[in-house]
Design a protein around this motif. Structure first.
Motif, PDB file in Angstrom:
ATOM      1  N   ALA A 127       0.830  -1.206   0.000  1.00  0.00           N
ATOM      2  CA  ALA A 127       0.000   0.000   0.000  1.00  0.00           C
ATOM      3  C   ALA A 127       0.866   1.259   0.000  1.00  0.00           C
ATOM      4  O   ALA A 127       0.515   2.249  -0.647  1.00  0.00           O
ATOM      5  N   ALA A 128       1.988   1.229   0.696  1.00  0.00           N
ATOM      6  CA  ALA A 128       2.887   2.389   0.699  1.00  0.00           C
ATOM      7  C   ALA A 128       3.442   2.635  -0.696  1.00  0.00           C
ATOM      8  O   ALA A 128       3.572   3.789  -1.134  1.00  0.00           O
ATOM      9  N   GLY A 129       3.741   1.580  -1.418  1.00  0.00           N
ATOM     10  CA  GLY A 129       4.201   1.732  -2.797  1.00  0.00           C
ATOM     11  C   GLY A 129       3.136   2.352  -3.682  1.00  0.00           C
ATOM     12  O   GLY A 129       3.425   3.230  -4.504  1.00  0.00           O
ATOM     13  N   ILE A 130       1.907   1.921  -3.505  1.00  0.00           N
ATOM     14  CA  ILE A 130       0.794   2.494  -4.273  1.00  0.00           C
ATOM     15  C   ILE A 130       0.624   3.971  -3.907  1.00  0.00           C
ATOM     16  O   ILE A 130       0.422   4.818  -4.781  1.00  0.00           O
ATOM     17  N   GLY A 131       0.726   4.291  -2.636  1.00  0.00           N
ATOM     18  CA  GLY A 131       0.618   5.680  -2.200  1.00  0.00           C
ATOM     19  C   GLY A 131       1.718   6.552  -2.774  1.00  0.00           C
ATOM     20  O   GLY A 131       1.479   7.697  -3.173  1.00  0.00           O
ATOM     21  N   ALA A 132       2.923   6.019  -2.843  1.00  0.00           N
ATOM     22  CA  ALA A 132       4.039   6.777  -3.411  1.00  0.00           C
ATOM     23  C   ALA A 132       3.811   7.040  -4.897  1.00  0.00           C
ATOM     24  O   ALA A 132       4.023   8.157  -5.377  1.00  0.00           O
ATOM     25  N   ILE A 133       3.362   6.029  -5.612  1.00  0.00           N
ATOM     26  CA  ILE A 133       3.092   6.195  -7.051  1.00  0.00           C
ATOM     27  C   ILE A 133       1.985   7.227  -7.261  1.00  0.00           C
ATOM     28  O   ILE A 133       2.073   8.092  -8.128  1.00  0.00           O
ATOM     29  N   GLN A 134       0.958   7.158  -6.445  1.00  0.00           N
ATOM     30  CA  GLN A 134      -0.151   8.101  -6.558  1.00  0.00           C
ATOM     31  C   GLN A 134       0.325   9.523  -6.271  1.00  0.00           C
ATOM     32  O   GLN A 134      -0.023  10.465  -6.995  1.00  0.00           O
ATOM     33  N   ALA A 135       1.134   9.715  -5.244  1.00  0.00           N
ATOM     34  CA  ALA A 135       1.616  11.051  -4.885  1.00  0.00           C
ATOM     35  C   ALA A 135       2.547  11.609  -5.958  1.00  0.00           C
ATOM     36  O   ALA A 135       2.454  12.790  -6.319  1.00  0.00           O
ATOM     37  N   VAL A 136       3.434  10.792  -6.486  1.00  0.00           N
ATOM     38  CA  VAL A 136       4.340  11.249  -7.543  1.00  0.00           C
ATOM     39  C   VAL A 136       3.544  11.608  -8.792  1.00  0.00           C
ATOM     40  O   VAL A 136       3.816  12.635  -9.436  1.00  0.00           O
ATOM     41  N   SER A 137       2.553  10.798  -9.133  1.00  0.00           N
ATOM     42  CA  SER A 137       1.712  11.088 -10.306  1.00  0.00           C
ATOM     43  C   SER A 137       0.971  12.406 -10.118  1.00  0.00           C
ATOM     44  O   SER A 137       0.881  13.227 -11.047  1.00  0.00           O
ATOM     45  N   ARG A 138       0.427  12.624  -8.954  1.00  0.00           N
ATOM     46  CA  ARG A 138      -0.300  13.867  -8.671  1.00  0.00           C
ATOM     47  C   ARG A 138       0.633  15.067  -8.774  1.00  0.00           C
ATOM     48  O   ARG A 138       0.300  16.089  -9.369  1.00  0.00           O
ATOM     49  N   GLU A 139       1.824  14.942  -8.200  1.00  0.00           N
ATOM     50  CA  GLU A 139       2.788  16.036  -8.256  1.00  0.00           C
ATOM     51  C   GLU A 139       3.213  16.327  -9.692  1.00  0.00           C
ATOM     52  O   GLU A 139       3.381  17.487 -10.070  1.00  0.00           O
ATOM     53  N   ALA A 140       3.394  15.298 -10.487  1.00  0.00           N
ATOM     54  CA  ALA A 140       3.763  15.499 -11.888  1.00  0.00           C
ATOM     55  C   ALA A 140       2.646  16.230 -12.632  1.00  0.00           C
ATOM     56  O   ALA A 140       2.910  17.133 -13.435  1.00  0.00           O
ATOM     57  N   TYR A 141       1.420  15.857 -12.347  1.00  0.00           N
ATOM     58  CA  TYR A 141       0.283  16.527 -12.983  1.00  0.00           C
ATOM     59  C   TYR A 141       0.239  18.003 -12.586  1.00  0.00           C
ATOM     60  O   TYR A 141       0.093  18.869 -13.446  1.00  0.00           O
ATOM     61  N   PHE A 142       0.341  18.286 -11.283  1.00  0.00           N
ATOM     62  CA  PHE A 142       0.290  19.673 -10.831  1.00  0.00           C
ATOM     63  C   PHE A 142       1.447  20.489 -11.395  1.00  0.00           C
ATOM     64  O   PHE A 142       1.291  21.665 -11.703  1.00  0.00           O
ATOM     65  N   THR A 143       2.595  19.875 -11.535  1.00  0.00           N
ATOM     66  CA  THR A 143       3.734  20.568 -12.126  1.00  0.00           C
ATOM     67  C   THR A 143       3.442  20.912 -13.579  1.00  0.00           C
ATOM     68  O   THR A 143       3.700  22.018 -14.033  1.00  0.00           O
ATOM     69  N   ALA A 144       2.880  19.974 -14.322  1.00  0.00           N
ATOM     70  CA  ALA A 144       2.547  20.212 -15.724  1.00  0.00           C
ATOM     71  C   ALA A 144       1.469  21.277 -15.869  1.00  0.00           C
ATOM     72  O   ALA A 144       1.539  22.138 -16.743  1.00  0.00           O
ATOM     73  N   VAL A 145       0.465  21.260 -15.006  1.00  0.00           N
ATOM     74  CA  VAL A 145      -0.605  22.248 -15.058  1.00  0.00           C
ATOM     75  C   VAL A 145      -0.059  23.626 -14.726  1.00  0.00           C
ATOM     76  O   VAL A 145      -0.385  24.612 -15.382  1.00  0.00           O
ATOM     77  N   ASP A 146       0.797  23.736 -13.725  1.00  0.00           N
ATOM     78  CA  ASP A 146       1.376  25.023 -13.353  1.00  0.00           C
ATOM     79  C   ASP A 146       2.209  25.597 -14.488  1.00  0.00           C
ATOM     80  O   ASP A 146       2.150  26.783 -14.778  1.00  0.00           O
ATOM     81  N   VAL A 147       2.988  24.753 -15.168  1.00  0.00           N
ATOM     82  CA  VAL A 147       3.827  25.220 -16.263  1.00  0.00           C
ATOM     83  C   VAL A 147       2.961  25.699 -17.419  1.00  0.00           C
ATOM     84  O   VAL A 147       3.170  26.783 -17.968  1.00  0.00           O
ATOM     85  N   ASP A 148       1.950  24.911 -17.805  1.00  0.00           N
ATOM     86  CA  ASP A 148       1.075  25.308 -18.905  1.00  0.00           C
ATOM     87  C   ASP A 148       0.310  26.581 -18.572  1.00  0.00           C
ATOM     88  O   ASP A 148       0.140  27.440 -19.417  1.00  0.00           O
ATOM     89  N   GLY A 149      -0.144  26.691 -17.344  1.00  0.00           N
ATOM     90  CA  GLY A 149      -0.872  27.892 -16.939  1.00  0.00           C
ATOM     91  C   GLY A 149      -0.004  29.131 -16.988  1.00  0.00           C
ATOM     92  O   GLY A 149      -0.443  30.208 -17.365  1.00  0.00           O
ATOM     93  N   ALA A 150       1.263  28.991 -16.628  1.00  0.00           N
ATOM     94  CA  ALA A 150       2.165  30.129 -16.642  1.00  0.00           C
ATOM     95  C   ALA A 150       2.438  30.584 -18.068  1.00  0.00           C
ATOM     96  O   ALA A 150       2.541  31.773 -18.336  1.00  0.00           O
ATOM     97  N   HIS A 151       2.530  29.644 -19.017  1.00  0.00           N
ATOM     98  CA  HIS A 151       2.817  30.013 -20.401  1.00  0.00           C
ATOM     99  C   HIS A 151       1.573  30.535 -21.108  1.00  0.00           C
ATOM    100  O   HIS A 151       1.656  31.450 -21.914  1.00  0.00           O
ATOM    101  N   ALA A 152       0.431  29.957 -20.812  1.00  0.00           N
ATOM    102  CA  ALA A 152      -0.780  30.314 -21.553  1.00  0.00           C
ATOM    103  C   ALA A 152      -1.330  31.664 -21.112  1.00  0.00           C
ATOM    104  O   ALA A 152      -1.605  32.532 -21.938  1.00  0.00           O
ATOM    105  N   GLY A 153      -1.480  31.855 -19.818  1.00  0.00           N
ATOM    106  CA  GLY A 153      -2.128  33.074 -19.348  1.00  0.00           C
ATOM    107  C   GLY A 153      -1.170  34.101 -18.783  1.00  0.00           C
ATOM    108  O   GLY A 153      -1.579  35.204 -18.441  1.00  0.00           O
ATOM    109  N   GLY A 154       0.088  33.772 -18.674  1.00  0.00           N
ATOM    110  CA  GLY A 154       1.050  34.702 -18.111  1.00  0.00           C
ATOM    111  C   GLY A 154       0.979  34.770 -16.594  1.00  0.00           C
ATOM    112  O   GLY A 154       1.754  35.475 -15.970  1.00  0.00           O
TER     113      GLY A 154
END
Length: 168
Positions: A41-68
């Protein structure tokens, strides 16, 4: 298995135990089940947290480029840049929470099965409810309503999983 047997085990013995499907051999089935469930379960939690962080990082980058405009969330440093330390802490916390929930649920279902002498949906409901309460109590702001809701959700999910396990 005696305590002496555990002390004299070789690396080869440990590898043979892995081939049999067991991650650990701690000398008691309850301890083995809790440890294995925690790690999985800890492994699943780690994968889930890393995936979420990667998504938020991608959204933050796209938002910064698109809307300034640079978005900020609770895991961000200045100007939307992720700090590795914050991400590692978040992944560790998430892993620990998932591991504790998995280990607790597995240990409770095993213990209730041993005490009651049968494995049925009642064991799953009780283990799910107690695990749900424990997970709710680890949140930052656990209210009475959230604790009750987590207990009901844990009981419902675990009993549904138990009932559906014979179907699939």
């Amino acid at each position: 298995m005696s305590n002496r047997d555990l002390e004299t085990r070789t690396v080869t013995d440990q590898l043979k135990a892995l081939d049999s499907g067991r991650l650990f051999d701690l000398g008691h089935p309850l301890l083995n089940r809790i440890a294995e469930s925690f790690v999985r379960a800890a492994g699943i939690g780690a994968i889930q947290a890393v995936s979420r962080e990667a998504y938020f990082t991608a959204v933050d980058v796209d938002g910064a480029h698109a809307g300034g405009e640079v978005k900020r969330n609770k895991f961000s440093g200045d100007y939307g840049k992720k700090t590795m330390e914050v991400m590692v802490k978040d992944v560790g916390k998430e892993s620990l929470q998932w591991g504790l929930a998995g280990g607790m649920y597995s240990g409770l279902t095993y213990g209730l099965t041993e005490i009651r002498g049968t494995h049925d949906w009642k064991n799953s409901v009780m283990a799910g409810a107690v695990t749900g309460v424990a997970v709710a109590l680890t949140s930052d702001r656990a209210s009475h309503e959230q604790i009750v809701q987590a207990a009901i959700t844990g009981a419902a999910l675990s009993s549904a999983a138990n009932l559906l396990s014979g179907i699939f």
